[in-house]
Design a protein around this motif. Structure first.
Motif, PDB file in Angstrom:
ATOM      1  N   ILE A  23       0.871  -1.271  -0.031  1.00 13.91           N
ATOM      2  CA  ILE A  23      -0.076   0.136   0.013  1.00 13.91           C
ATOM      3  C   ILE A  23       0.691   1.170   0.002  1.00 13.91           C
ATOM      4  O   ILE A  23       1.990   1.381   1.022  1.00 13.91           O
ATOM      5  CB  ILE A  23      -0.758   0.073   1.281  1.00 13.91           C
ATOM      6  N   PRO A  24       0.724   2.330  -0.730  1.00  8.23           N
ATOM      7  CA  PRO A  24       1.281   3.304  -0.709  1.00  8.23           C
ATOM      8  C   PRO A  24       1.232   4.156   0.613  1.00  8.23           C
ATOM      9  O   PRO A  24      -0.030   4.091   1.095  1.00  8.23           O
ATOM     10  CB  PRO A  24       0.841   4.241  -1.869  1.00  8.23           C
ATOM     11  N   SER A  25       2.295   4.401   0.918  1.00  7.51           N
ATOM     12  CA  SER A  25       2.100   5.131   2.446  1.00  7.51           C
ATOM     13  C   SER A  25       1.107   6.494   2.485  1.00  7.51           C
ATOM     14  O   SER A  25       1.142   7.094   1.384  1.00  7.51           O
ATOM     15  CB  SER A  25       3.506   5.726   2.924  1.00  7.51           C
ATOM     16  N   PHE A  26       0.521   6.676   3.758  1.00 11.01           N
ATOM     17  CA  PHE A  26      -0.421   7.748   3.720  1.00 11.01           C
ATOM     18  C   PHE A  26      -0.269   8.288   5.124  1.00 11.01           C
ATOM     19  O   PHE A  26       0.016   7.366   5.971  1.00 11.01           O
ATOM     20  CB  PHE A  26      -1.891   7.455   3.231  1.00 11.01           C
ATOM     21  N   SER A  27      -0.555   9.730   5.420  1.00  7.15           N
ATOM     22  CA  SER A  27      -0.641  10.426   6.683  1.00  7.15           C
ATOM     23  C   SER A  27      -1.903  10.848   6.967  1.00  7.15           C
ATOM     24  O   SER A  27      -2.107  11.319   7.841  1.00  7.15           O
ATOM     25  CB  SER A  27       0.590  11.184   6.700  1.00  7.15           C
ATOM     26  N   SER A  28      -2.915  10.962   5.950  1.00  8.98           N
ATOM     27  CA  SER A  28      -3.945  11.664   6.161  1.00  8.98           C
ATOM     28  C   SER A  28      -5.568  10.667   5.275  1.00  8.98           C
ATOM     29  O   SER A  28      -5.099   9.790   4.572  1.00  8.98           O
ATOM     30  CB  SER A  28      -4.013  13.027   5.541  1.00  8.98           C
ATOM     31  N   ILE A  29      -6.345  10.932   5.835  1.00  2.28           N
ATOM     32  CA  ILE A  29      -7.628  10.167   5.542  1.00  2.28           C
ATOM     33  C   ILE A  29      -8.839  11.141   5.171  1.00  2.28           C
ATOM     34  O   ILE A  29      -8.952  11.931   5.961  1.00  2.28           O
ATOM     35  CB  ILE A  29      -8.039   8.843   6.207  1.00  2.28           C
ATOM     36  N   LEU A  30      -9.473  10.991   3.885  1.00  5.97           N
ATOM     37  CA  LEU A  30     -10.556  11.680   3.640  1.00  5.97           C
ATOM     38  C   LEU A  30     -11.564  10.732   3.404  1.00  5.97           C
ATOM     39  O   LEU A  30     -11.527   9.613   2.555  1.00  5.97           O
ATOM     40  CB  LEU A  30     -10.317  12.540   2.486  1.00  5.97           C
ATOM     41  N   ALA A  31     -12.922  10.650   3.910  1.00  3.34           N
ATOM     42  CA  ALA A  31     -13.867   9.928   3.540  1.00  3.34           C
ATOM     43  C   ALA A  31     -15.288  10.642   3.731  1.00  3.34           C
ATOM     44  O   ALA A  31     -15.521  11.444   4.475  1.00  3.34           O
ATOM     45  CB  ALA A  31     -13.954   8.980   4.943  1.00  3.34           C
ATOM     46  N   LYS A  32     -16.141  10.095   2.626  1.00  2.00           N
ATOM     47  CA  LYS A  32     -17.363  10.578   2.560  1.00  2.00           C
ATOM     48  C   LYS A  32     -18.449   9.716   2.271  1.00  2.00           C
ATOM     49  O   LYS A  32     -17.959   8.607   1.674  1.00  2.00           O
ATOM     50  CB  LYS A  32     -17.276  11.882   1.571  1.00  2.00           C
ATOM     51  N   GLY A  33     -19.652   9.880   2.422  1.00  2.00           N
ATOM     52  CA  GLY A  33     -20.674   8.720   2.116  1.00  2.00           C
ATOM     53  C   GLY A  33     -20.892   8.171   3.161  1.00  2.00           C
ATOM     54  O   GLY A  33     -20.504   8.449   4.581  1.00  2.00           O
ATOM     55  N   ASN A  34     -21.796   6.929   3.337  1.00  2.00           N
ATOM     56  CA  ASN A  34     -21.968   6.243   4.514  1.00  2.00           C
ATOM     57  C   ASN A  34     -20.784   5.163   4.669  1.00  2.00           C
ATOM     58  O   ASN A  34     -21.139   3.993   4.477  1.00  2.00           O
ATOM     59  CB  ASN A  34     -23.321   5.592   4.323  1.00  2.00           C
TER      60      ASN A  34
END
Length: 261
Positions: A23-34
């Motif tokens: 998995i590419p590294s990430f330091s933030s998360i954006l989520a939308k929807g249910n």
């Protein structure tokens, strides 16, 4: 990304997909929807999605990592369907939630700082352990911050509703832009700064020494074992529980009131 698929029995009508290893590294998360996100800390990255088969396929096509941000888009799911996401990562510094997205840490995470932006109608909960932690909450959603944090700095913005359940040595709360902060737990020292029509209620916090500053139609309620230090300006109000207060500006006494516990 490496991929493994586990298909649940037909009675569950769910499908589970797990990513790991590449998995590419990430330091933030954006989520939308249910979507409901569960976050745990470890020294590797893993993402597990669970939903009905058709919903999972729909959401899977909208999941990506872009500029260190994991984006989860469940906005196209059927109205009564939802997506469950379990995330393991070393650390995150930013969480953004929209629509019906919710975030939950089932165990304490160790962080130095965290920015949370919530425009979701659902409640999110963050359990944190830290020696020195800076937490910023923004948006119009509802968030709970809980944990044992030696030194805590909180900045509440916009119309966020923030509940803090904290055991600490020192707490500094800054609220503005109509935000509301409710604080409970215990602290040796607590400073509350409310401005721009915001509210801080620390009446349920067991505090040795409290300071309260309110500006621009804001309000603060505190409880202090020692004499609290108080300053209220620009039509703001301060209520306190405890010994007689040390009032910085005596011309504002009409906006300051001692109340019973």
């Amino acid at each position: 990304m490496s991929l493994s698929i586990v298909v649940f029995p037909q009675s569950y009508r769910q499908k589970k997909v797990t990513f790991s290893d590449t998995i590419p590294s990430f330091s933030s998360i954006l989520a939308k929807g249910n979507v409901t996100i569960t976050f745990r800390q470890d020294d590797y990255y893993s993402i597990t999605f669970k939903a009905g088969k058709s919903s999972l396929n729909e959401s899977f096509s909208s999941i990506r990592v872009d500029k260190k941000c994991l984006i989860i888009d469940a906005s196209k799911l059927p109205e009564n369907d939802y997506l469950s996401v379990q995330i393991i990562a070393p650390s995150i510094d930013t969480v953004r939630l929209f629509d019906k997205a919710a975030f939950y840490t089932p165990t304490n995470v160790w962080q130095r700082s965290l920015y949370v932006e919530s425009y979701s109608i659902r409640h999110s909960i963050f359990y944190v352990n830290a020696t020195d932690f800076c937490f910023t909450a923004n948006g119009n959603g509802s968030i709970t911050l809980s944990g044992i944090i030696d030194v805590l700095y909180v900045n509440a913005l916009e119309k966020i509703m923030l509940g803090c359940e904290i055991v600490s040595k020192y707490i500094n709360i800054q609220s503005s832009h109509h935000s509301k902060v409710n604080l409970l737990g215990s602290a040796f020292v607590c400073e509350c700064h409310a401005n721009q029509q915001s509210q801080i209620d620390a009446s349920a916090l067991i505090c040795g020494r409290a300071k309260a500053f309110a500006l621009d139609n804001s309000s603060v309620t505190i409880k202090s074992e020692e004499k609290p230090i108080i300053l209220s300006l620009q039509r703001s109000k301060i209520q306190f529980i405890g010994n007689e207060a040390i009032v910085v500006d005596s011309t504002t006494l009409k906006n300051i009131r001692k109340v019973k516990e």
